[in-house]
Design a protein around this motif. Structure first.
Motif, PDB file in Angstrom:
ATOM      1  N   HIS A 168       0.803  -1.228   0.000  1.00  0.00           N
ATOM      2  CA  HIS A 168       0.000   0.000   0.000  1.00  0.00           C
ATOM      3  C   HIS A 168       0.836   1.278   0.000  1.00  0.00           C
ATOM      4  N   THR A 169       2.035   1.241   0.572  1.00  0.00           N
ATOM      5  CA  THR A 169       2.850   2.461   0.582  1.00  0.00           C
ATOM      6  C   THR A 169       3.204   2.840  -0.854  1.00  0.00           C
ATOM      7  N   PHE A 170       3.684   1.866  -1.614  1.00  0.00           N
ATOM      8  CA  PHE A 170       3.964   2.127  -3.035  1.00  0.00           C
ATOM      9  C   PHE A 170       2.654   2.329  -3.797  1.00  0.00           C
ATOM     10  N   GLY A 171       1.649   1.536  -3.457  1.00  0.00           N
ATOM     11  CA  GLY A 171       0.368   1.603  -4.161  1.00  0.00           C
ATOM     12  C   GLY A 171      -0.291   2.967  -4.043  1.00  0.00           C
ATOM     13  N   HIS A 172      -0.320   3.514  -2.815  1.00  0.00           N
ATOM     14  CA  HIS A 172      -0.919   4.842  -2.636  1.00  0.00           C
ATOM     15  C   HIS A 172      -0.160   5.899  -3.433  1.00  0.00           C
ATOM     16  N   ALA A 173       1.162   5.760  -3.465  1.00  0.00           N
ATOM     17  CA  ALA A 173       1.962   6.726  -4.232  1.00  0.00           C
ATOM     18  C   ALA A 173       1.577   6.666  -5.714  1.00  0.00           C
TER      19      ALA A 173
ATOM     20  N   MET B  48       5.351   9.416  -0.984  1.00  0.00           N
ATOM     21  CA  MET B  48       5.337   8.513   0.167  1.00  0.00           C
ATOM     22  C   MET B  48       5.547   9.250   1.482  1.00  0.00           C
ATOM     23  N   ALA B  49       6.114  10.432   1.432  1.00  0.00           N
ATOM     24  CA  ALA B  49       6.460  11.140   2.661  1.00  0.00           C
ATOM     25  C   ALA B  49       5.244  11.670   3.410  1.00  0.00           C
ATOM     26  N   VAL B  50       4.115  11.861   2.711  1.00  0.00           N
ATOM     27  CA  VAL B  50       2.913  12.276   3.447  1.00  0.00           C
ATOM     28  C   VAL B  50       1.990  11.093   3.714  1.00  0.00           C
ATOM     29  N   ASP B  51       2.521   9.907   3.526  1.00  0.00           N
ATOM     30  CA  ASP B  51       1.721   8.710   3.756  1.00  0.00           C
ATOM     31  C   ASP B  51       1.479   8.546   5.259  1.00  0.00           C
ATOM     32  N   LYS B  52       0.300   7.984   5.609  1.00  0.00           N
ATOM     33  CA  LYS B  52      -0.036   7.792   7.026  1.00  0.00           C
ATOM     34  C   LYS B  52       0.936   6.866   7.734  1.00  0.00           C
ATOM     35  N   LYS B  53       1.626   6.032   6.971  1.00  0.00           N
ATOM     36  CA  LYS B  53       2.512   5.070   7.611  1.00  0.00           C
ATOM     37  C   LYS B  53       3.859   5.683   8.025  1.00  0.00           C
TER      38      LYS B  53
ATOM     39  N   GLY C   3       6.762   9.347  13.208  1.00  0.00           N
ATOM     40  CA  GLY C   3       7.826  10.199  13.723  1.00  0.00           C
ATOM     41  C   GLY C   3       8.811  10.588  12.643  1.00  0.00           C
ATOM     42  N   GLY C   4       8.302  10.806  11.417  1.00  0.00           N
ATOM     43  CA  GLY C   4       9.162  11.251  10.334  1.00  0.00           C
ATOM     44  C   GLY C   4       9.958  10.152   9.655  1.00  0.00           C
ATOM     45  N   GLU C   5       9.792   8.909  10.099  1.00  0.00           N
ATOM     46  CA  GLU C   5      10.539   7.817   9.471  1.00  0.00           C
ATOM     47  C   GLU C   5       9.594   6.895   8.723  1.00  0.00           C
ATOM     48  N   LEU C   6       9.984   6.492   7.555  1.00  0.00           N
ATOM     49  CA  LEU C   6       9.150   5.621   6.743  1.00  0.00           C
ATOM     50  C   LEU C   6       9.241   4.176   7.244  1.00  0.00           C
ATOM     51  N   ARG C   7       8.081   3.533   7.399  1.00  0.00           N
ATOM     52  CA  ARG C   7       8.087   2.109   7.758  1.00  0.00           C
ATOM     53  C   ARG C   7       7.605   1.302   6.555  1.00  0.00           C
ATOM     54  N   PHE C   8       8.260   0.207   6.294  1.00  0.00           N
ATOM     55  CA  PHE C   8       7.916  -0.631   5.145  1.00  0.00           C
ATOM     56  C   PHE C   8       7.390  -1.991   5.598  1.00  0.00           C
ATOM     57  N   VAL C   9       6.438  -2.506   4.834  1.00  0.00           N
ATOM     58  CA  VAL C   9       6.030  -3.891   5.034  1.00  0.00           C
ATOM     59  C   VAL C   9       6.752  -4.698   3.961  1.00  0.00           C
ATOM     60  N   LEU C  10       7.669  -5.530   4.389  1.00  0.00           N
ATOM     61  CA  LEU C  10       8.485  -6.304   3.447  1.00  0.00           C
ATOM     62  C   LEU C  10       8.308  -7.800   3.702  1.00  0.00           C
ATOM     63  N   LEU C  11       8.996  -8.617   2.911  1.00  0.00           N
ATOM     64  CA  LEU C  11       8.809 -10.072   2.967  1.00  0.00           C
ATOM     65  C   LEU C  11      10.110 -10.802   3.284  1.00  0.00           C
ATOM     66  N   ARG C  12       9.985 -11.786   4.177  1.00  0.00           N
ATOM     67  CA  ARG C  12      11.101 -12.704   4.423  1.00  0.00           C
ATOM     68  C   ARG C  12      10.884 -13.993   3.642  1.00  0.00           C
ATOM     69  N   GLY C  13       9.708 -14.089   3.014  1.00  0.00           N
ATOM     70  CA  GLY C  13       9.344 -15.279   2.249  1.00  0.00           C
ATOM     71  C   GLY C  13       7.903 -15.109   1.821  1.00  0.00           C
ATOM     72  N   LEU C  14       7.406 -15.971   0.942  1.00  0.00           N
ATOM     73  CA  LEU C  14       5.988 -15.903   0.575  1.00  0.00           C
ATOM     74  C   LEU C  14       5.177 -16.377   1.774  1.00  0.00           C
ATOM     75  N   GLY C  15       4.308 -15.527   2.291  1.00  0.00           N
ATOM     76  CA  GLY C  15       3.539 -15.867   3.489  1.00  0.00           C
ATOM     77  C   GLY C  15       4.181 -15.373   4.772  1.00  0.00           C
TER      78      GLY C  15
END
Lengths: 355, 355
Positions: free
Chosen positions: A245-250, A316-321, A324-336
């Motif tokens: 969603h972070t990339f998607g919203h952008a 991305m900088a005005v994204d709700k996620k 405190g001024g730092e971007l948080r990402f949802v990333l993957l360590r594997g599928l699932g």
């Protein structure tokens, strides 16, 4: 008919899933507590499904409020309009609102319900795959601001969610695929078994096989309900649902809302999150390819539009996620296996965006 | 400095009352959790008290949002504006909002806090007597709709209420009296001892005796806190706080908001509720006179403007206190004994309104 409960400290509510639920007058009318009901819908859905709902709610003299179709309706001006119609119809604090339509109708109706006379009950009746598996469950409501998507809203839970799978028969192909993006998301973020099932059943889903669709909706709703139960207000875990969603919203913001469907942007966003995970050494190239193939099989885009890294970062900088001024990402360590991290070097991010 | 707690299931918060609290930088800055603070105030209050608050919050680079003065600001268009300013200042979900001003500023700021990115913390810093004893405590927030007052809002509790009694030094006489209407209300609705105290101390209050004012504010806040604790969402008991408000809102709406101050309309509304109670045999003529005298002693109006019964009834019918199409009244069985009833014959009501 599969029914599951979503349990929260302030109360539980049922999610009913099945064919022809809009024809179950007893179920629908049992959800009204006061003397009045209101149906909020749009010009596309009204001719298709309104008659069932207004018939079921006839004893409560439902006021029907019909909005134009589309994302631009998610604005405070619409809230002002809907509140005015409810007041003109003399709806009081006991009135029950029904959201009949896709995510836009659900988000608007939920937000109106949360603020009309400081809160009235409402019921979600989602008619698109996207809203059935995503926005109708979990109590996020809201509208957009000129400077950002979903910047004005509330956490406000419906009294019930009624998912009539028959409504998917009239859904345009492009919107069916957009809904499948969020379905795929549940597999990718925390349910590898479901990811494999989706690889095997994408054809069945695209041909609208009722059993396959019901299973996919049920699994998605159950996975979402468990995450929301653990973290309603998005203090931590719930942020996993923002995978892609972070990339998607952008992408949505950068291209102008409505050009890309939300699901299409999320599909690309998931592939971008996977590619970033690969660059950081957390995901194999083979897994990125599997995700890319599943997304493509759902007839969804896999690559972002022509938008440079600078523009992505700006959006991305005005994204709700942003915390405190730092971007948080949802990333993957594997599928699932998704996780949340702030630990993304700036140059790795910009390299991925530029590649 | 008197401090009391308001205890609700979702958490407690303190109400601090005392002189020069705006100069207590340690107290104020301890209320910020994130990296950023925002101060919402108006053009009248800003030159008087902003410097203290912005100094106290300096470590959090407070963004200052200054609105015009007055009730017309309580509109969705203001919400849109404030949200835009917060977004431009890059305030995220952790930002803490401070409402510095009267009831209008508190209602707007509380509502913005409840919906900005689906909810951020906020602190009430009321600078008028009316907001100190009424709107800042209890978590009611909201804005008006063209068709009705406070029709769009939420129940959203502040993190703390800071009542700096020194700010009353600059309050215009007319607004001091308007605030005293709500103070009198607490005596009338449930605290006879306080009613008698007010009869004895009205002179001291009007001459702004600090001790008398502090005692009146403290008693009002404590009485209100106990009612809110028992019934936060106004399922029953909390409706008692609307004593004088059904008639009062009709006066405000009928005369055009801003012509009559809210407290002035409530003062007359209380006298009207007492007169209706007398006609129904629940209150003695002597008690009506005592209330009328106390209201007059506070330099408040005791009689409604020239508005006929038909207009009153029309305006009252869209009032939030209409339940299932029936009007509920807060009436008196005695001074200090209010109760809620639907049992008001239509002709008795119209006779009172016409008399």
């Amino acid at each position: 008919m599969p029914t599951m409960m979503l349990d929260l400290p302030q109360g539980s509510y049922p999610i009913h899933i099945g064919p022809r639920l809009l024809q179950e007058a007893g179920l629908l009318s049992s959800l009204v507590t006061g003397h009045r009901a209101a149906i909020i819908t749009n010009t596309v859905v009204k001719p298709l499904y309104m008659h069932w709902l207004s018939e079921a709610l006839a004893p409560f003299q439902p006021v029907v409020i019909v909005l134009p179709d589309g994302e631009p309706q998610k604005a405070l001006s619409t809230i002002d309009y809907v509140v005015g119609e409810l007041l003109k119809a003399r709806c009081d604090r006991q009135a029950t609102l029904f959201a009949l339509g896709g995510g836009v109708i659900g988000d608007i109706t939920g937000f109106v319900a949360s603020v009309y006379q400081r809160g009235v009950p409402f019921v979600q009746v989602p008619t698109t795959l996207l809203s059935q598996v995503d926005s109708s469950v979990g109590g996020k409501t809201g509208v957009n601001h000129a400077l950002g998507k979903n910047m004005i809203g509330s956490f406000y839970q419906p009294r019930a969610v009624i998912i009539d799978t028959t409504t998917l028969a009239t859904l345009p192909d492009r919107e069916l695929s957009a809904g499948l993006a969020e379905v795929i998301k549940y597999g990718v973020l925390g349910n590898y078994e479901f990811f494999v099932w989706l690889e095997d059943h994408m054809e069945a889903l695209l041909s609208r096989d009722p059993e396959a669709l019901t299973f996919a909706i049920e699994t998605s709703c159950r996975d979402k309900a468990r995450v929301v139960e653990a973290d309603e207000k998005e203090a931590g875990l719930r942020a996993l649902l923002n995978l892609g969603h972070t990339f998607g919203h952008a992408i949505e913001a950068g291209m102008g809302y409505g050009q890309w469907l939300h699901g299409e942007a999320v599909a690309v966003g998931m592939v971008m999150a996977a590619r970033l995970s690969e660059r950081l050494g957390w995901l194999t190239a083979a897994d990125v390819t599997r995700l890319r193939n599943l997304v493509a099989a759902a007839h969804l885009p896999t690559d972002p539009p022509a938008m440079d890294a600078k523009r992505f970062l700006e959006l991305m900088a005005v994204d709700k996620k942003v915390l405190g001024g730092e971007l948080r990402f949802v990333l993957l360590r594997g599928l699932g296996v998704a996780f949340i991290t702030k630990d993304v070097p700036f140059d790795v991010l910009t390299d991925m965006l530029n590649s």
